[in-house]
Design an enzyme around this catalytic site. Structure first.
Site, short mmCIF file in Angstrom:
data_model
loop_
_atom_site.label_atom_id
_atom_site.label_comp_id
_atom_site.label_asym_id
_atom_site.label_seq_id
_atom_site.Cartn_x
_atom_site.Cartn_y
_atom_site.Cartn_z
N LYS A 159 -23.24 24.12 63.20
CA LYS A 159 -23.55 23.89 64.60
C LYS A 159 -22.36 23.89 65.69
O LYS A 159 -21.35 23.67 65.38
CB LYS A 159 -24.18 21.98 64.86
CG LYS A 159 -25.31 22.14 65.08
CD LYS A 159 -25.97 20.41 65.13
CE LYS A 159 -26.78 20.56 65.59
NZ LYS A 159 -27.25 18.90 66.13
C1 E4P Z 1 -29.95 17.95 66.70
O1 E4P Z 1 -29.99 18.17 66.09
C2 E4P Z 1 -29.18 17.04 68.30
O2 E4P Z 1 -28.51 16.64 67.75
C3 E4P Z 1 -30.52 15.88 68.07
O3 E4P Z 1 -31.77 15.74 67.94
C4 E4P Z 1 -30.26 15.34 69.90
O4 E4P Z 1 -30.88 13.79 69.79
P1 E4P Z 1 -30.60 12.97 70.96
O5 E4P Z 1 -31.37 13.42 71.90
O6 E4P Z 1 -31.77 12.29 70.77
O7 E4P Z 1 -29.27 12.50 70.66
#
Ligand code: E4P
Length: 223
Positions: free
Chosen positions: A90
């Site tokens: 990521k």
């Molecule tokens: C996934 O890849 C993201 O990091 C996650 O969905 C972020 O979610 P949030 O905005 O609820 O923290």
């Protein structure tokens, strides 16, 4: 819009191994996404929990570091890839991040460009050759921008130009985020366990089962 061969996938947006196991057992989890906050909430050590997730899920598992420069991102990616063979790196939506994406993808390492909040960012990520891009719909809704509208724009652009980058709808906070993702043709929604649980529920299903059970008893012979 023509889409052949691939149905929408569900990733689980969590490092809760019990929840992951529960959905993996019924064959409903195609992958997992994590971030440093999700890992922190699990209360476990990063590498240890990713390794356990990888022992449950054979699909892509997104792992996110904290590096700034391209060089640091590449070094971190090398380390994460030692943890499990299905790790996806990521990478934040920055200039240095996209530089790293290009290099990693050319080496055959899958990347997920994260913290994407606009169609232009998603277009850049696709140009860099990212395997995945993660628009954060909930966080957009929080600032009064319709997250799903941004996903719609991204889907149109990717479909028009046949980009191979797959859209992971992230920051999912409601059932309608999941349904709207499906309607827009998003490749993947990464869903927190709480929302996955809600997807099953309907009062009429429960009522119907109870009624059919009662009626069955009335028509079956005893003994
Ligand atoms: C996934 O890849 C993201 O990091 C996650 O969905 C972020 O979610 P949030 O905005 O609820 O923290």
């Amino acid at each position: 819009m023509e889409k052949i061969g691939e149905n929408m996938k569900f990733f689980i947006d969590s490092a809760d191994v019990d929840a992951i196991r529960k959905y993996a057992e019924i064959g409903l989890v195609d992958g997992v996404t994590t971030n440093p906050t999700i890992i922190m909430k699990s209360g476990r050590e990063h590498k240890e929990v990713i390794r356990e997730i990888a022992s449950i899920i054979s699909g892509p598992i997104s792992v996110e570091g904290i590096s700034d420069t391209c060089e640091e991102i590449l070094a971190e990616a090398e380390e994460f890839r030692k943890w499990a063979q299905n790790v996806v790196i990521k990478v934040p939506m920055t200039r240095e991040g996209l530089k790293a994406v290009k290099i990693l993808e050319e080496k055959g390492v899958s990347t997920n460009v994260t913290l994407v909040f606009s169609a232009s960012q998603a277009l850049l990520a696709a140009k860099a050759g990212a395997s995945y891009v993660s628009p954060f719909v909930g966080r957009l809704d929080d600032i009064g921008v319709k997250g799903m509208d941004v996903v719609g724009e991204i889907m149109d652009i990717y479909m028009n130009h046949w980009y191979k980058t797959k859209v992971i709808v992230a920051s999912v906070r409601s059932l309608s985020h999941v349904i709207d993702s499906a309607k827009l043709g998003a490749h993947i929604a990464t869903i927190p366990p709480k929302i996955l649980d809600e997807m099953w529920e309907h009062d009429l299903t429960k009522k119907g089962i109870a009624q059919f059970r009662e009626d069955y008893k009335k028509t079956s012979r005893k003994g």
